[in-house]
Design a protein around this motif. Structure first.
Motif, PDB file in Angstrom:
ATOM      1  N   LYS A 182       0.910  -1.204  -0.061  1.00 16.67           N
ATOM      2  CA  LYS A 182      -0.270   0.092   0.046  1.00 16.67           C
ATOM      3  C   LYS A 182       1.003   1.376  -0.159  1.00 16.67           C
ATOM      4  O   LYS A 182       0.452   2.320  -0.109  1.00 16.67           O
ATOM      5  CB  LYS A 182      -0.780   0.091   1.280  1.00 16.67           C
ATOM      6  CG  LYS A 182      -1.659  -1.241   1.504  1.00 16.67           C
ATOM      7  CD  LYS A 182      -2.587  -1.202   2.850  1.00 16.67           C
ATOM      8  CE  LYS A 182      -3.341  -2.462   2.904  1.00 16.67           C
ATOM      9  NZ  LYS A 182      -3.991  -2.389   4.288  1.00 16.67           N
ATOM     10  N   LYS A 183       2.220   1.065   0.252  1.00 12.75           N
ATOM     11  CA  LYS A 183       2.951   2.448   0.297  1.00 12.75           C
ATOM     12  C   LYS A 183       3.495   2.859  -0.950  1.00 12.75           C
ATOM     13  O   LYS A 183       3.960   3.820  -0.997  1.00 12.75           O
ATOM     14  CB  LYS A 183       3.982   2.096   1.137  1.00 12.75           C
ATOM     15  CG  LYS A 183       3.836   1.448   2.577  1.00 12.75           C
ATOM     16  CD  LYS A 183       3.011   2.373   3.347  1.00 12.75           C
ATOM     17  CE  LYS A 183       2.468   1.779   4.749  1.00 12.75           C
ATOM     18  NZ  LYS A 183       1.739   2.647   5.466  1.00 12.75           N
ATOM     19  N   HIS A 184       3.310   2.091  -2.207  1.00 10.20           N
ATOM     20  CA  HIS A 184       3.677   2.578  -3.352  1.00 10.20           C
ATOM     21  C   HIS A 184       5.228   2.938  -3.378  1.00 10.20           C
ATOM     22  O   HIS A 184       5.654   3.991  -3.689  1.00 10.20           O
ATOM     23  CB  HIS A 184       3.002   3.954  -3.633  1.00 10.20           C
ATOM     24  CG  HIS A 184       1.504   3.905  -3.911  1.00 10.20           C
ATOM     25  ND1 HIS A 184       0.822   3.278  -5.020  1.00 10.20           N
ATOM     26  CD2 HIS A 184       0.413   4.278  -2.925  1.00 10.20           C
ATOM     27  CE1 HIS A 184      -0.255   3.223  -4.602  1.00 10.20           C
ATOM     28  NE2 HIS A 184      -0.735   3.775  -3.515  1.00 10.20           N
ATOM     29  N   TRP A 185       6.219   1.930  -3.393  1.00 10.46           N
ATOM     30  CA  TRP A 185       7.223   1.906  -3.221  1.00 10.46           C
ATOM     31  C   TRP A 185       7.830   2.246  -4.531  1.00 10.46           C
ATOM     32  O   TRP A 185       7.482   1.949  -5.689  1.00 10.46           O
ATOM     33  CB  TRP A 185       8.270   0.590  -2.794  1.00 10.46           C
ATOM     34  CG  TRP A 185       8.125   0.336  -1.502  1.00 10.46           C
ATOM     35  CD1 TRP A 185       7.931   0.882  -0.581  1.00 10.46           C
ATOM     36  CD2 TRP A 185       8.876  -0.569  -0.970  1.00 10.46           C
ATOM     37  NE1 TRP A 185       7.947   0.870   0.867  1.00 10.46           N
ATOM     38  CE2 TRP A 185       8.929  -0.438   0.620  1.00 10.46           C
ATOM     39  CE3 TRP A 185       9.581  -1.814  -1.322  1.00 10.46           C
ATOM     40  CZ2 TRP A 185       9.303  -1.316   1.401  1.00 10.46           C
ATOM     41  CZ3 TRP A 185      10.247  -2.456  -0.561  1.00 10.46           C
ATOM     42  CH2 TRP A 185      10.068  -2.240   0.957  1.00 10.46           C
ATOM     43  N   ARG A 186       9.086   3.066  -4.900  1.00 11.68           N
ATOM     44  CA  ARG A 186       9.756   3.220  -6.124  1.00 11.68           C
ATOM     45  C   ARG A 186      11.045   2.410  -6.162  1.00 11.68           C
ATOM     46  O   ARG A 186      11.207   1.551  -5.397  1.00 11.68           O
ATOM     47  CB  ARG A 186      10.033   4.455  -6.347  1.00 11.68           C
ATOM     48  CG  ARG A 186       8.780   5.456  -6.571  1.00 11.68           C
ATOM     49  CD  ARG A 186       9.129   7.065  -6.783  1.00 11.68           C
ATOM     50  NE  ARG A 186      10.090   6.820  -7.947  1.00 11.68           N
ATOM     51  CZ  ARG A 186       9.441   6.969  -9.347  1.00 11.68           C
ATOM     52  NH1 ARG A 186       8.024   6.899  -9.431  1.00 11.68           N
ATOM     53  NH2 ARG A 186      10.191   7.168 -10.386  1.00 11.68           N
ATOM     54  N   ALA A 187      11.682   2.590  -7.432  1.00  6.67           N
ATOM     55  CA  ALA A 187      12.895   1.649  -7.607  1.00  6.67           C
ATOM     56  C   ALA A 187      14.067   1.627  -6.480  1.00  6.67           C
ATOM     57  O   ALA A 187      14.450   0.708  -5.765  1.00  6.67           O
ATOM     58  CB  ALA A 187      13.466   1.808  -8.979  1.00  6.67           C
ATOM     59  N   GLU A 188      14.141   2.923  -5.927  1.00  3.53           N
ATOM     60  CA  GLU A 188      15.106   2.954  -4.849  1.00  3.53           C
ATOM     61  C   GLU A 188      14.806   2.524  -3.674  1.00  3.53           C
ATOM     62  O   GLU A 188      15.753   2.040  -2.830  1.00  3.53           O
ATOM     63  CB  GLU A 188      15.394   4.502  -4.681  1.00  3.53           C
ATOM     64  CG  GLU A 188      14.308   5.449  -4.210  1.00  3.53           C
ATOM     65  CD  GLU A 188      13.657   6.151  -5.657  1.00  3.53           C
ATOM     66  OE1 GLU A 188      12.970   7.099  -5.439  1.00  3.53           O
ATOM     67  OE2 GLU A 188      13.832   5.584  -6.688  1.00  3.53           O
ATOM     68  N   ASP A 189      13.518   2.428  -3.424  1.00  3.78           N
ATOM     69  CA  ASP A 189      12.995   1.797  -2.247  1.00  3.78           C
ATOM     70  C   ASP A 189      13.238   0.399  -2.239  1.00  3.78           C
ATOM     71  O   ASP A 189      13.809  -0.224  -1.282  1.00  3.78           O
ATOM     72  CB  ASP A 189      11.416   1.947  -1.905  1.00  3.78           C
ATOM     73  CG  ASP A 189      11.313   3.700  -1.691  1.00  3.78           C
ATOM     74  OD1 ASP A 189      12.041   4.327  -1.106  1.00  3.78           O
ATOM     75  OD2 ASP A 189      10.215   4.100  -2.336  1.00  3.78           O
ATOM     76  N   ALA A 190      12.681  -0.358  -3.303  1.00  2.00           N
ATOM     77  CA  ALA A 190      12.875  -1.858  -3.532  1.00  2.00           C
ATOM     78  C   ALA A 190      14.240  -2.381  -3.541  1.00  2.00           C
ATOM     79  O   ALA A 190      14.777  -3.342  -2.997  1.00  2.00           O
ATOM     80  CB  ALA A 190      12.101  -2.388  -4.878  1.00  2.00           C
TER      81      ALA A 190
END
Length: 607
Positions: free
Chosen positions: A345-353
């Protein structure tokens, strides 16, 4: 492939839909630089200046008018935006236009003076007829015309098949001031009944744009990653293009299980690359539909958008933070089901993953919810900095304890970088490292004390390094007219910057000389006054911003108890500098470094 591919190709469209054409034309003509810049074409021609005609002219009046007439060189101008012709003054390399009381330009012959401006070739001026910003261009430069092109992708349904159509939008300027836009069929990627990609190319059978027959190709390369001609691009070769945001309903079509619609809805601009990823890893659909569409899109698009040359492109961009041996989404990311359900639900982006993937590999038994706790409070960038420090041997600076410490001390904002700087200065000053000094009760005060101590007693001389760093990066000094980027010349510049702005940049001399230079953001009219400080990491494959700070690291007050934000114009200026100056310069430096030694020597002798 299906045996009836000939019947399929007969149904592939040969021209785009009307709404796509209207949208593209609107983008081109409403946004003047969307595909080529409108021009003001000019050439030199003689102009005769004479007394104005009267209602009644006697022979003496005609003779006097003829004798007093003056012959001058003027400029005949044509605006490609409105198609209007008018006369202007001529200056060697440009034109002269009179300026009205409201700073508007006026058509007509004019000479250089206090109420006129000279616009040289390549400069921008407002057309006096349509008030559009146009580029002053010598007409002789367009004798063969000028063509700017871009690929436009469109998802269509053909019977039960899903295809991505690629149209080559071609905008041609001619020396008569004509501005012509055409939509030409370029390529098609089709998903067949077996879930495989098939590529088709157009074969012309006549002179009309619609006289096209689609032919199968032996490879399925992404059309957007194959260079095509465009005048304004570097070396006149361009990659990438535009993608239509509207996608038809793909239910009961071959693209139903690709999640292509979700990819484009999340802002994806490389549909061909995504389909290649899906063809190799069909389970990517599970991530797209389970809350990780933005992470997948940013990974694919950033890889291709930041490619420095053709060799960095890839039909199937890697997504390294996914375990493709698994099928279920939570296992693909090595999370528990409850953690995945919450994080999706947090809408991660590439840098987060990517940061989570590094976090779980580096910390045994890592919990995704602990990582999310840290990411939410300090950001993935700060968590990544802590992981680098831990890998370097600072084992007590694990992300979770550090974030909890910062929360207790009320120093979460920029606290990670401050703690890391404090620890490094503490070590370099060879001070006793006790529990109290390692984890001070007031981090801000401790950071300021060690900064002053270091600046006054332990500053080494880096002048040689500062000189070489200035020579290396001086081409990056830049201004937009209001703000400017300035490089420090000597170490004292850094020390003075740190004292005025009350932060620790004065201790960054070693980092500045070792590939992580510091740049000063100043007002152009007062470049000697400290304003904001920017640091860039130049040691990677692409330049990355480390930090941007102003007075007190955005804290003020007697005890630095108040916070303030970086002005929007400063943030936008730095982003524009990184995009328009830093990235092209870095790419050029890297391309030069990759050239063979003999070619470098030859180029050096020619220069």
């Amino acid at each position: 492939m299906d045996k009836d591919w000939k019947k399929i190709t007969e149904k592939l469209p040969v021209e785009p839909r009307g709404d796509l054409v209207n949208d593209v034309l609107s983008d081109i003509y409403d946004n003047g630089d969307a595909l080529g810049t409108p021009m003001l074409l000019f050439h030199r021609e003689p102009v005769t200046l004479a007394e104005p005609l009267k209602e009644i002219m006697c022979p003496e009046d005609w003779e006097r008018r003829r004798q007093t007439a003056k012959h001058r060189w003027g400029a005949r101008c044509t605006c490609t935006n409105c198609g209007e012709d008018f006369t202007a003054g001529y200056s060697d390399g440009g034109i002269v236009l009179e300026t009205g009381p409201d700073d508007e330009t006026c058509a007509g012959y004019a000479e250089p003076g206090p109420v006129t401006n000279v616009y040289l070739e390549g400069e921008t001026v407002l057309c006096p007829k349509c008030w559009t910003a146009v580029e002053v261009t010598r007409r002789a430069d367009l004798r063969r015309g000028r063509t700017c092109q871009v690929l436009q992708a469109e998802v269509v349904s053909v019977d039960a098949y899903t295809a991505v159509m690629y149209w080559l939008v071609s905008r041609h300027f001619d020396d008569a001031g004509g501005d012509h836009v055409m939509f030409l069929p370029h390529a098609a990627l089709l998903i067949d009944g077996d879930g495989r990609l098939r590529r088709f190319r157009p074969k012309r059978t006549g002179y009309d744009v619609r006289d096209v027959v689609w032919m199968p190709c032996g490879c399925t390369r992404d059309p957007m990653q194959m260079p095509y001609y465009s005048w304004e691009a570097a070396n006149h070769r361009k990659i990438g293009g535009w993608t239509l945001a509207h996608v038809p309903d793909l239910d009961r079509h071959t693209g139903e299980k690709t999640a292509l619609k979700e990819y484009i809805a999340a802002g994806g601009c490389w549909p061909g690359a995504y389909l290649h990823v899906w063809e190799r890893h069909p389970q990517v659909e599970n991530l797209m539909r389970q809350g990780f569409a933005e992470a997948v899109v940013s990974t694919i698009d950033d890889t291709l958008d930041l490619a420095n040359n053709v060799h960095d492109l890839c039909d199937t961009p890697p997504i390294p933070w996914v375990d493709w041996r698994e099928v279920k989404p939570h296992r693909m990311l090595h999370m528990s089901k409850p953690a995945f359900r919450e994080i999706s639900k947090k809408h991660w982006r590439a840098e987060d993953a990517e940061c989570w993937d590094r976090y779980r590999r580096q910390i045994p038994g890592a919990d995704a919810m602990d990582f999310e706790y840290c990411r939410k409070r300090v950001g993935s960038k700060a968590v990544g900095q802590l992981l680098e420090i831990v890998a370097a041997g600072w084992e007590d600076l694990l992300p979770l304890p550090v974030v909890r410490y910062l929360e207790k001390r009320g120093s979460v904002k920029d606290g990670v970088q401050m703690l890391i700087d404090y620890r490094k200065m503490l070590r370099d000053a060879q001070m006793a490292e006790t529990e109290e000094t390692l984890w001070p009760r007031d981090l801000l005060a401790a950071h300021e004390r060690i900064t002053k101590f270091w600046a006054n007693h332990f500053r080494a001389s880096y002048q040689m390094g500062f000189t070489s760093t200035f020579i290396r990066f001086r081409a990056l000094e830049w201004t937009d007219g209001e703000l400017c980027i300035v490089l420090p010349r000597v170490e004292e510049d850094l020390v003075a910057e740190g004292k005025v702005l009350r932060h620790c940049v004065g201790t960054y001399g070693s980092a500045h000389c070792s590939g992580k230079p510091v740049f000063f953001v100043r007002h152009r009219r007062r470049p000697e006054r400290s304003y904001y400080t920017l640091q860039i990491n130049m040691n990677g494959t692409i330049p990355k911003e480390i930090q941007l700070h102003g007075y007190g690291n955005e804290r003020h007050g007697d005890h630095k108890q108040y916070t303030h934000k970086i002005p929007r114009k400063v943030r936008e200026f730095c982003d524009r500098w990184e995009r328009e100056v830093l990235t092209p310069w870095f790419a050029a430096q890297r391309a030069w470094a990759d050239r063979p030694a003999k070619k470098k020597q030859k180029a050096g002798r020619i220069a």
